[in-house]
Design a protein around this motif. Structure first.
Motif, mmCIF file in Angstrom:
data_model
loop_
_atom_site.group_PDB
_atom_site.id
_atom_site.type_symbol
_atom_site.label_atom_id
_atom_site.label_comp_id
_atom_site.label_asym_id
_atom_site.label_seq_id
_atom_site.Cartn_x
_atom_site.Cartn_y
_atom_site.Cartn_z
ATOM 1 N N GLU A 95 -69.205 -3.970 -0.007
ATOM 2 C CA GLU A 95 -67.793 -3.855 0.365
ATOM 3 C C GLU A 95 -67.591 -3.853 1.875
ATOM 4 O OE1 GLU A 95 -65.628 -0.863 -1.669
ATOM 5 O OE2 GLU A 95 -66.768 -1.055 -3.526
ATOM 6 N N CYS A 96 -68.658 -4.004 2.645
ATOM 7 C CA CYS A 96 -68.553 -4.100 4.095
ATOM 8 C C CYS A 96 -68.342 -5.564 4.496
ATOM 9 C CB CYS A 96 -69.811 -3.551 4.766
ATOM 10 S SG CYS A 96 -70.114 -1.796 4.477
ATOM 11 N N PHE A 97 -67.472 -5.794 5.450
ATOM 12 C CA PHE A 97 -67.226 -7.155 5.902
ATOM 13 C C PHE A 97 -66.604 -7.133 7.283
ATOM 14 C CE2 PHE A 97 -63.402 -5.720 3.806
ATOM 15 C CZ PHE A 97 -62.365 -6.217 4.574
ATOM 16 N N TRP A 98 -66.522 -8.291 7.891
ATOM 17 C CA TRP A 98 -65.881 -8.433 9.199
ATOM 18 C C TRP A 98 -64.948 -9.638 9.169
ATOM 19 C CZ3 TRP A 98 -66.603 -13.075 11.587
ATOM 20 C CH2 TRP A 98 -67.712 -13.829 11.199
ATOM 21 N N GLU A 99 -64.017 -9.681 10.107
ATOM 22 C CA GLU A 99 -63.059 -10.778 10.195
ATOM 23 C C GLU A 99 -62.574 -10.914 11.623
ATOM 24 O OE1 GLU A 99 -59.449 -9.997 8.103
ATOM 25 O OE2 GLU A 99 -59.565 -7.848 8.460
ATOM 26 N N ILE A 100 -62.125 -12.100 11.961
ATOM 27 C CA ILE A 100 -61.523 -12.365 13.271
ATOM 28 C C ILE A 100 -60.037 -12.596 13.066
ATOM 29 C CG2 ILE A 100 -61.458 -13.927 15.242
ATOM 30 C CD1 ILE A 100 -64.378 -14.504 14.838
ATOM 31 N N ASP A 101 -59.229 -11.829 13.775
ATOM 32 C CA ASP A 101 -57.778 -11.943 13.635
ATOM 33 C C ASP A 101 -57.140 -11.597 14.974
ATOM 34 O OD1 ASP A 101 -55.270 -12.282 12.569
ATOM 35 O OD2 ASP A 101 -55.722 -11.183 10.732
ATOM 36 N N GLU A 102 -55.832 -11.479 14.996
ATOM 37 C CA GLU A 102 -55.115 -11.156 16.226
ATOM 38 C C GLU A 102 -54.519 -9.756 16.143
ATOM 39 O OE1 GLU A 102 -52.234 -14.061 17.185
ATOM 40 O OE2 GLU A 102 -53.705 -15.645 17.613
ATOM 41 N N GLU A 103 -54.503 -9.062 17.264
ATOM 42 C CA GLU A 103 -53.874 -7.756 17.369
ATOM 43 C C GLU A 103 -53.075 -7.722 18.660
ATOM 44 O OE1 GLU A 103 -55.177 -3.196 16.601
ATOM 45 O OE2 GLU A 103 -56.337 -4.284 18.105
ATOM 46 N N ASP A 104 -51.777 -7.528 18.505
ATOM 47 C CA ASP A 104 -50.865 -7.538 19.656
ATOM 48 C C ASP A 104 -50.975 -8.853 20.423
ATOM 49 O OD1 ASP A 104 -50.120 -4.944 19.002
ATOM 50 O OD2 ASP A 104 -51.668 -4.051 20.277
ATOM 51 N N GLY A 105 -51.130 -9.952 19.661
ATOM 52 C CA GLY A 105 -51.183 -11.267 20.279
ATOM 53 C C GLY A 105 -52.508 -11.634 20.887
ATOM 54 N N LYS A 106 -53.526 -10.770 20.764
ATOM 55 C CA LYS A 106 -54.832 -11.043 21.343
ATOM 56 C C LYS A 106 -55.876 -11.116 20.230
ATOM 57 C CE LYS A 106 -53.791 -8.799 25.779
ATOM 58 N NZ LYS A 106 -54.216 -7.750 26.755
ATOM 59 N N LYS A 107 -56.856 -11.962 20.439
ATOM 60 C CA LYS A 107 -57.903 -12.155 19.444
ATOM 61 C C LYS A 107 -58.819 -10.944 19.417
ATOM 62 C CE LYS A 107 -60.445 -16.153 17.725
ATOM 63 N NZ LYS A 107 -60.948 -17.506 18.069
ATOM 64 N N ALA A 108 -59.207 -10.533 18.207
ATOM 65 C CA ALA A 108 -60.047 -9.346 18.060
ATOM 66 C C ALA A 108 -60.955 -9.497 16.847
ATOM 67 C CB ALA A 108 -59.198 -8.085 17.941
ATOM 68 N N LEU A 109 -62.077 -8.781 16.890
ATOM 69 C CA LEU A 109 -63.030 -8.724 15.781
ATOM 70 C C LEU A 109 -62.835 -7.400 15.054
ATOM 71 C CD1 LEU A 109 -65.575 -9.687 14.219
ATOM 72 C CD2 LEU A 109 -66.942 -8.557 15.985
ATOM 73 N N PHE A 110 -62.621 -7.459 13.740
ATOM 74 C CA PHE A 110 -62.416 -6.269 12.921
ATOM 75 C C PHE A 110 -63.610 -6.111 11.980
ATOM 76 C CE2 PHE A 110 -58.263 -7.850 14.115
ATOM 77 C CZ PHE A 110 -57.592 -6.708 14.539
ATOM 78 N N ILE A 111 -64.271 -4.949 12.049
ATOM 79 C CA ILE A 111 -65.407 -4.660 11.175
ATOM 80 C C ILE A 111 -65.024 -3.535 10.230
ATOM 81 C CG2 ILE A 111 -67.836 -3.982 11.052
ATOM 82 C CD1 ILE A 111 -66.593 -5.134 14.376
ATOM 83 N N HIS A 112 -65.147 -3.771 8.919
ATOM 84 C CA HIS A 112 -64.793 -2.796 7.892
ATOM 85 C C HIS A 112 -66.087 -2.209 7.322
ATOM 86 C CE1 HIS A 112 -60.523 -4.200 7.638
ATOM 87 N NE2 HIS A 112 -61.091 -5.293 8.133
ATOM 88 N N LEU A 113 -66.295 -0.902 7.532
ATOM 89 C CA LEU A 113 -67.469 -0.207 7.011
ATOM 90 C C LEU A 113 -67.029 0.672 5.846
ATOM 91 C CD1 LEU A 113 -69.126 0.866 10.395
ATOM 92 C CD2 LEU A 113 -69.551 -1.197 9.052
ATOM 93 N N ALA A 114 -67.474 0.328 4.630
ATOM 94 C CA ALA A 114 -67.068 1.052 3.428
ATOM 95 C C ALA A 114 -68.057 2.188 3.153
ATOM 96 C CB ALA A 114 -67.008 0.110 2.232
ATOM 97 N N LYS A 115 -67.513 3.388 2.968
ATOM 98 C CA LYS A 115 -68.352 4.545 2.660
ATOM 99 C C LYS A 115 -68.800 4.507 1.206
ATOM 100 C CE LYS A 115 -65.277 7.567 3.977
ATOM 101 N NZ LYS A 115 -64.632 8.837 4.322
#
Length: 849
Positions: free
Chosen positions: A815-835
């Motif tokens: 259930e852990c994954f990562w994605e590239i998206d925008e935050e406040d108009g800027k590109k960002a990497l989001f990493i989801h760590l599932a407990k």
């Protein structure tokens, strides 16, 4: 099986030889039908006709004797009869060979007419013959798939019509009904109805051997169709101005539902100057029955425009003329619909779907492979699709120059059933991989199937909706064979389109109809007093009821009986589904709603069962209405019609899910993994919410060749409460424990911290930790490297470690994954760590130690 020396062993070979002799004599007989015949030539013609009749007679007798022997047994008497018939056939075949030589010597010479008459005949042979009404009916009959005998009769009538109109047309001789198929094929070739597309060849090498595989090149297909039969590609339109307007208006509407398509990226946000020469296309792949009942894989190209589009334009039948759709008032408040018709109706609004056309005119075959080949070579189909993809890529970038115009081809996706799409996409996340020991993500579009995202969730805000298009459903080391086709760089998995027939008629219809029938049998609806009432007997009584309804309504199903095998109902603890064709599934569902359930409502008085029967009836009606709305509308539909489609879809899904939860202890309405597919499509039918500026009359329609999947409206989609309040969907949820009250488990929320160097920040989100790291605009998914393990995590950006070490809690790796998206108009990497633990709390730091 008979020994090689027995007559039955050589029957098929002898029949083939007789067919060859008959064809040769028939060709000679056609020559004797031209011009004035002398007495000697007339006698030869009579001789040829008699020889053909004798050969056809002995052919029929051998075929009948052999067929009866196969059915009743190849006894000694049957073998003796076959031997006698074969000896007679051999003598007649030898006589026919001798006759062929003599008949060629007496061929009548063609009459020499004036130059204009000869030119007229040559023109007719080239296919410029102008057909009359009967000849046009003949052409339509070929397209509609009528029996060959009917085509043969119509062809001869068309020839008579042409001669009576003083037109030159090839002669048509009389033929036996037994040879009607061969005669029909001959007529198709003679009248020029055959498409002259060359057969290409690709080479598949394995070891030291090479397979030579025939296929039809997309470049040759579009070159021929644009030059000779452009109505096939453009919905019946042939004029350049109409074709250009159709394509421009279609792509302008399609931009609203898929702005990420490569075509729009190449042309900028407002560029439309080249859309008038870009041809949309869809790849369709499926397996069907072939030789000896073995599977055969067929891949075709199809145009989204139906052939009746031009006729609809002439009749002023466009998408805004629909006055039958009247969606629920609650939906209209949620999604206000502008009434009226725009001042200028786009030509794409007249386009029809390709659902109703004959398959020969809506799909052009690319290649066909028998199962014996692709079972021996598992990567053969992917190899061939990859070769086709390279040619389609060339058609997109380089195009074709036909006349004075340059045409390009842009793909909208690939259709097929779940198994086919999984094979072509090399998917590791699809409906066939749910997981046995633990729940796995099993949807190519989202993470439905995981414990946090149950695929059974069909509520207003399903948990899996926020995971759409987050990561690729295939292994990066084994990319799909279609990635060469220009489509969508950010979300390439959109290329895999859901096929409505497999989702609906071969999906929900099969499960719902079987569940209704098996439930009523369990409730003893077909049990008779003082009679045998086991399940097979009740199934036969149910089939008798169905058969009587079909006879009353003049329907002809292919179902001959109801049985446990047909229903896949081995015992009462298994979930039934009917293994039937799509057309039969529609008939059974119609019988259920018109006859079976009304009869059951009259017989049962228990309030609980009566309530369930009403919900069953509502689901059946909603499925039928959904299909009716879908197939009765044009390619593009207005917001109002989309709401009507959405309403019927949500009614059917909510009712199905409610029955699945309330029908216990009866095993029915299985929540199969494929259940997510119709939920996706139903949500896709909902129009986007209104903007602050409202929607002008004739708001952008929704093309149903490629259902929209916009995150903007996915988060706010409204699921209609179609049934009573008790008919709400029951979704799986994590059990609430005492630890939640102490800020653990799902209540572990709030700010976490940040990196000392300011490279990332992290926060607690209940059962997961979200790490956010700003990245440059030039960073792509290929620059990210992530590794998740139970007690180890590592994330790198272009080889530079972002963070690495022991996580604060044990991780649920799947259930852990990562994605590239925008935050406040800027590109960002989001990493989801599932407990991993349901009652754990993340420590004060992201990593331990």
């Amino acid at each position: 099986m008979p020994d090689d020396g027995l007559p039955s062993a050589s029957s098929q070979k002898l029949l083939s030889c007789l067919d060859k002799r008959i064809a040769r004599l028939q060709q000679g007989l056609d020559r004797y039908a031209e011009g004035n015949l002398s007495d000697l030539q007339s006698r030869m013609k009579t001789k040829i006709e008699a020889a053909i009749a004798d050969l056809e007679d002995i052919h029929s007798r051998i075929q009948t004797c052999f067929s009866n022997g196969v059915v009743d047994g190849l006894t000694k008497q049957v073998q003796k009869n076959l031997g006698s018939l074969q000896a007679d056939a051999q003598r007649k075949a030898m006589d026919a060979v001798s006759l062929e030589g003599r008949m060629r010597q007496l061929y009548p010479k063609k009459e020499q007419g004036d130059e204009s008459e000869n030119k007229k005949k040559r023109t007719a042979k080239k296919g410029s013959y102008r057909p009359g009404p009967l000849a046009e009916a003949f052409a339509e009959a070929v397209a509609d798939g009528v029996p060959a005998s009917s085509i043969d009769v119509m062809a001869r009538s068309a020839a008579v019509e042409a001669r009576s109109s003083d037109l030159s047309m090839p002669k048509v001789t009389s033929s036996s009904a037994k040879n009607a198929s061969r005669a029909a094929h001959r007529m198709i070739n003679r009248y020029g109805f055959k498409w002259r597309i060359p057969i290409s060849e690709m080479q598949y090498k394995f070891g030291t051997q090479t397979l030579h595989l025939p296929y039809m090149s997309p470049i040759d297909i579009y070159t021929y169709l644009i030059a000779h039969h452009r109505e096939i590609l453009f919905g019946g339109f042939t004029e350049d101005c109409d074709v250009q307007n159709l394509l421009e208006s279609f792509w302008c509407e399609y931009r609203n539902v898929h702005p990420g398509h490569q075509l729009f990226q190449d042309n900028g946000p407002e560029g439309t100057e080249t859309f008038g020469s870009v041809i949309p296309a869809v790849i369709y792949g499926d397996e069907g029955r072939g030789l000896r009942r073995g599977n055969t894989a067929l891949v075709t190209l199809e145009s989204p425009f139906g052939l009746s589009s031009a006729e609809k334009y002439r009749n002023n039948d466009h998408a805004f003329t629909c006055d039958k759709c009247d969606p629920d008032s609650g939906l209209q408040q949620q999604y206000p619909c502008a009434h009226g018709c725009p001042a200028q109706v786009p030509l794409a609004a007249y386009a029809s779907t390709n659902f109703k056309e004959h398959v020969f005119l809506s799909r052009v075959p690319l290649f066909l492979v028998p199962c014996s080949l692709y079972k021996e070579h598992p990567d053969l189909l992917q190899f061939m699709v990859h070769k086709i993809s390279q040619e389609l890529k060339k058609l997109y970038h380089e195009g074709l120059v036909i006349g004075e115009r340059k045409y390009r081809v842009a793909l909208l996706g690939m259709k097929g059933d779940a198994k086919w799409l999984a094979q072509m996409g090399s998917l590791v996340r699809w409906y066939g991989k749910k997981g046995r020991k633990r729940n796995l993500a099993m949807c190519a579009e989202c993470y439905a199937g995981l414990d946090r995202f149950p695929y059974e969730d069909v509520g207003a805000e399903p948990a899996w909706a926020r995971t759409l298009w987050r990561s690729r459903p295939w292994d990066p080391e084994s990319e799909p064979c279609f990635l060469d086709i220009p489509f969508d760089e950010r979300e390439p998995e959109r290329f895999l389109r859901r096929d409505l027939m497999h989702i609906g008629k071969l999906g929900l219809y099969r499960h719902h109809t079987a569940s209704v029938i098996c439930t009523l049998i369990t409730w003893k609806l077909f049990a008779w007093q003082d009679a045998k009432n086991d399940i097979p007997t009740q199934l036969q009584r149910a089939h008798g009821h169905f058969k009587l309804w079909c006879m009353t309504n003049h329907r002809s199903p292919s179902l001959r009986s109801f049985s446990r095998t047909l229903f896949n109902w081995t015992n009462k603890s298994t979930y039934a589904w009917m293994n039937i064709k799509a057309s039969d599934a529609v008939l059974v569902n119609q019988w259920i709603q018109e006859a079976l359930l009304p009869s059951a409502l009259d017989q049962f008085s228990d309030p609980r069962r009566t309530g369930m029967l009403k919900v069953m009836l509502e689901v059946s009606l909603s499925l039928s209405r959904f299909s009716k709305v879908l197939f009765s509308h044009n390619l593009l539909t207005t917001r109002r019609c989309c709401l009507q489609l959405y309403e019927h879809g949500t009614r059917a899904l909510n009712g199905y899910a409610w029955l699945a939860s309330e029908i216990a202890p009866v095993c029915a309405w299985a929540m199969v993994t494929l259940f997510t597919a119709p939920v996706h499509w139903t949500r896709a039918a909902a129009p986007a919410p209104l903007t602050a500026h409202g929607v002008p009359p004739g708001a952008p329609a929704v093309p149903r060749v490629a259902p929209p999947q916009s995150a903007k409206w996915q988060a706010t989609a409204f699921a209609l409460g179609a049934l009573a309040s008790s008919a709400r969907t029951r979704s799986r949820r994590l059990p609430r424990c005492a630890a939640d009250e102490l800020g653990y488990g799902r209540e572990d929320v709030g700010a976490g911290g940040s990196d000392e160097e300011g490279r990332y920040v992290w926060e607690r989100r209940g059962m997961e930790i979200l790490v956010t790291a700003p990245v440059g605009n030039d960073i792509t998914k290929k620059d990210i490297s992530a590794h998740f393990a139970l007690r180890q995590v590592s994330v790198k950006v272009r080889g530079e470690v972002l963070f690495e070490g022991i996580p604060g809690c044990e991780l649920e790796v799947d259930e852990c994954f990562w994605e590239i998206d925008e935050e406040d108009g800027k590109k960002a990497l989001f990493i989801h760590l599932a407990k991993r633990g349901t009652a754990s709390r993340w420590p004060e730091t992201l990593l331990k130690g």
